[in-house]
Design a protein around this motif. Structure first.
Motif, PDB file in Angstrom:
ATOM      1  N   ALA A   3       0.709  -1.237  -0.427  1.00 41.38           N
ATOM      2  CA  ALA A   3      -0.117  -0.138  -0.254  1.00 41.38           C
ATOM      3  C   ALA A   3       0.886   1.377   0.415  1.00 41.38           C
ATOM      4  CB  ALA A   3      -0.449  -0.255   1.309  1.00 41.38           C
ATOM      5  N   ASP A   4       1.939   1.452   0.869  1.00 41.01           N
ATOM      6  CA  ASP A   4       3.006   2.327   0.382  1.00 41.01           C
ATOM      7  C   ASP A   4       3.667   2.799  -0.380  1.00 41.01           C
ATOM      8  OD1 ASP A   4       2.059   3.210   3.302  1.00 41.01           O
ATOM      9  OD2 ASP A   4       4.153   1.320   4.026  1.00 41.01           O
ATOM     10  N   LEU A   5       3.928   1.781  -1.191  1.00 39.92           N
ATOM     11  CA  LEU A   5       4.521   1.490  -2.576  1.00 39.92           C
ATOM     12  C   LEU A   5       3.180   1.820  -3.422  1.00 39.92           C
ATOM     13  CD1 LEU A   5       6.307  -1.509  -2.938  1.00 39.92           C
ATOM     14  CD2 LEU A   5       7.521   1.017  -2.821  1.00 39.92           C
ATOM     15  N   ALA A   6       2.614   1.747  -3.043  1.00 39.06           N
ATOM     16  CA  ALA A   6       1.152   2.473  -4.286  1.00 39.06           C
ATOM     17  C   ALA A   6       0.845   3.441  -4.128  1.00 39.06           C
ATOM     18  CB  ALA A   6       0.050   1.374  -4.570  1.00 39.06           C
ATOM     19  N   LEU A   7       0.413   3.806  -3.052  1.00 42.71           N
ATOM     20  CA  LEU A   7       0.578   5.564  -2.270  1.00 42.71           C
ATOM     21  C   LEU A   7       1.668   6.081  -3.392  1.00 42.71           C
ATOM     22  CD1 LEU A   7      -1.370   5.452   0.510  1.00 42.71           C
ATOM     23  CD2 LEU A   7      -1.968   6.675  -1.273  1.00 42.71           C
ATOM     24  N   PRO A  12      -3.474   3.121  -8.386  1.00 43.61           N
ATOM     25  CA  PRO A  12      -4.607   2.255  -7.483  1.00 43.61           C
ATOM     26  C   PRO A  12      -4.031   0.753  -7.241  1.00 43.61           C
ATOM     27  CG  PRO A  12      -5.064   2.570 -10.016  1.00 43.61           C
ATOM     28  CD  PRO A  12      -3.807   3.436  -9.604  1.00 43.61           C
ATOM     29  N   THR A  13      -5.015   0.763  -6.158  1.00 47.27           N
ATOM     30  CA  THR A  13      -4.523  -0.950  -6.560  1.00 47.27           C
ATOM     31  C   THR A  13      -5.655  -1.822  -5.476  1.00 47.27           C
ATOM     32  OG1 THR A  13      -3.906  -0.359  -3.575  1.00 47.27           O
ATOM     33  CG2 THR A  13      -2.625  -1.178  -5.399  1.00 47.27           C
ATOM     34  N   ILE A  14      -6.058  -2.887  -6.060  1.00 46.85           N
ATOM     35  CA  ILE A  14      -6.845  -3.801  -5.587  1.00 46.85           C
ATOM     36  C   ILE A  14      -6.765  -4.970  -4.310  1.00 46.85           C
ATOM     37  CG2 ILE A  14      -9.117  -4.886  -6.105  1.00 46.85           C
ATOM     38  CD1 ILE A  14      -9.269  -2.609  -8.420  1.00 46.85           C
ATOM     39  N   MET A  15      -7.274  -5.407  -3.516  1.00 44.28           N
ATOM     40  CA  MET A  15      -6.535  -6.877  -2.527  1.00 44.28           C
ATOM     41  C   MET A  15      -8.313  -7.678  -2.508  1.00 44.28           C
ATOM     42  SD  MET A  15      -3.582  -7.390  -2.996  1.00 44.28           S
ATOM     43  CE  MET A  15      -2.141  -7.072  -2.055  1.00 44.28           C
ATOM     44  N   ASP A  16      -7.972  -8.736  -2.336  1.00 44.07           N
ATOM     45  CA  ASP A  16      -8.912  -9.428  -1.658  1.00 44.07           C
ATOM     46  C   ASP A  16      -9.469  -9.508   0.190  1.00 44.07           C
ATOM     47  OD1 ASP A  16      -6.770 -10.821  -1.241  1.00 44.07           O
ATOM     48  OD2 ASP A  16      -7.631 -13.033  -2.230  1.00 44.07           O
ATOM     49  N   GLU A  22      -7.943  -0.789   5.130  1.00 45.53           N
ATOM     50  CA  GLU A  22      -7.617  -0.205   6.036  1.00 45.53           C
ATOM     51  C   GLU A  22      -5.799   0.015   5.911  1.00 45.53           C
ATOM     52  OE1 GLU A  22      -9.312  -3.475   8.199  1.00 45.53           O
ATOM     53  OE2 GLU A  22     -11.602  -2.725   8.584  1.00 45.53           O
ATOM     54  N   ALA A  23      -5.122  -0.799   5.654  1.00 47.41           N
ATOM     55  CA  ALA A  23      -3.776  -0.421   5.847  1.00 47.41           C
ATOM     56  C   ALA A  23      -3.336   0.464   5.068  1.00 47.41           C
ATOM     57  CB  ALA A  23      -2.435  -1.440   5.624  1.00 47.41           C
ATOM     58  N   GLY A  24      -4.350   1.513   4.110  1.00 48.19           N
ATOM     59  CA  GLY A  24      -3.922   2.570   3.344  1.00 48.19           C
ATOM     60  C   GLY A  24      -4.051   1.910   1.225  1.00 48.19           C
ATOM     61  N   GLY A  25      -4.247   0.859   0.513  1.00 48.16           N
ATOM     62  CA  GLY A  25      -4.819   0.757  -0.360  1.00 48.16           C
ATOM     63  C   GLY A  25      -6.303   1.009  -0.449  1.00 48.16           C
ATOM     64  N   LEU A  26      -6.467   1.598  -1.933  1.00 45.51           N
ATOM     65  CA  LEU A  26      -7.123   2.442  -2.422  1.00 45.51           C
ATOM     66  C   LEU A  26      -8.788   1.286  -2.429  1.00 45.51           C
ATOM     67  CD1 LEU A  26      -8.677   4.645  -3.816  1.00 45.51           C
ATOM     68  CD2 LEU A  26      -8.195   2.949  -6.033  1.00 45.51           C
ATOM     69  N   ALA A  73      -8.704   7.452  -1.449  1.00 49.88           N
ATOM     70  CA  ALA A  73      -8.780   8.001  -2.810  1.00 49.88           C
ATOM     71  C   ALA A  73      -8.552   9.049  -3.491  1.00 49.88           C
ATOM     72  CB  ALA A  73     -10.197   7.508  -3.548  1.00 49.88           C
ATOM     73  N   ARG A  74      -8.256  10.006  -2.745  1.00 48.26           N
ATOM     74  CA  ARG A  74      -8.667  11.457  -2.170  1.00 48.26           C
ATOM     75  C   ARG A  74      -7.195  11.666  -3.159  1.00 48.26           C
ATOM     76  NH1 ARG A  74     -11.430  11.444   2.316  1.00 48.26           N
ATOM     77  NH2 ARG A  74     -13.636  12.548   1.553  1.00 48.26           N
ATOM     78  N   THR A  75      -6.073  11.151  -2.142  1.00 49.74           N
ATOM     79  CA  THR A  75      -4.540  10.997  -2.591  1.00 49.74           C
ATOM     80  C   THR A  75      -4.231  11.409  -3.516  1.00 49.74           C
ATOM     81  OG1 THR A  75      -4.178  10.441  -0.396  1.00 49.74           O
ATOM     82  CG2 THR A  75      -2.082  10.260  -1.779  1.00 49.74           C
ATOM     83  N   LEU A  76      -5.069   9.789  -3.824  1.00 48.03           N
ATOM     84  CA  LEU A  76      -4.696   9.611  -5.670  1.00 48.03           C
ATOM     85  C   LEU A  76      -5.711  10.174  -6.567  1.00 48.03           C
ATOM     86  CD1 LEU A  76      -4.899   5.397  -5.636  1.00 48.03           C
ATOM     87  CD2 LEU A  76      -2.902   7.304  -5.478  1.00 48.03           C
ATOM     88  N   GLY A  77      -6.083  10.852  -6.164  1.00 49.40           N
ATOM     89  CA  GLY A  77      -7.432  12.261  -6.886  1.00 49.40           C
ATOM     90  C   GLY A  77      -8.287  10.992  -7.876  1.00 49.40           C
TER      91      GLY A  77
END
Length: 77
Positions: A3-7, A12-16, A22-26, A73-77
């Protein structure tokens, strides 16, 4: 963490699992684990009462959790 690297790289990242979002992923979309464990317990009960495991039907998750991290989501725009 992923999640940190994605930010950092604005990906944008999706997991299952919901812990990822909750840890910062989208976004996360996956089975509700509490419901899955509850349903597994009914299978265990049937087996302990003498049912043949090979005769029990396979089941798909009945409930899914969709979690969207609005801060990310806001951070990624």
């Amino acid at each position: 963490m992923v999640a940190d690297l994605a930010l950092k790289y604005r990906l944008p990242t999706i997991m299952d699992n919901k812990e990822f979002a909750e840890a910062g992923g989208l976004l996360s979309l996956g089975p509700d684990l509490v419901d899955s464990y509850r349903r597994a317990a009914t299978h265990v009960d049937k087996i302990l009462k003498g049912a043949n495991p090979a005769d029990l039907p396979m089941e798909q998750p009945a409930k899914l959790d969709l979690v969207v991290n609005l801060k990310t989501a806001r951070t990624l725009g």
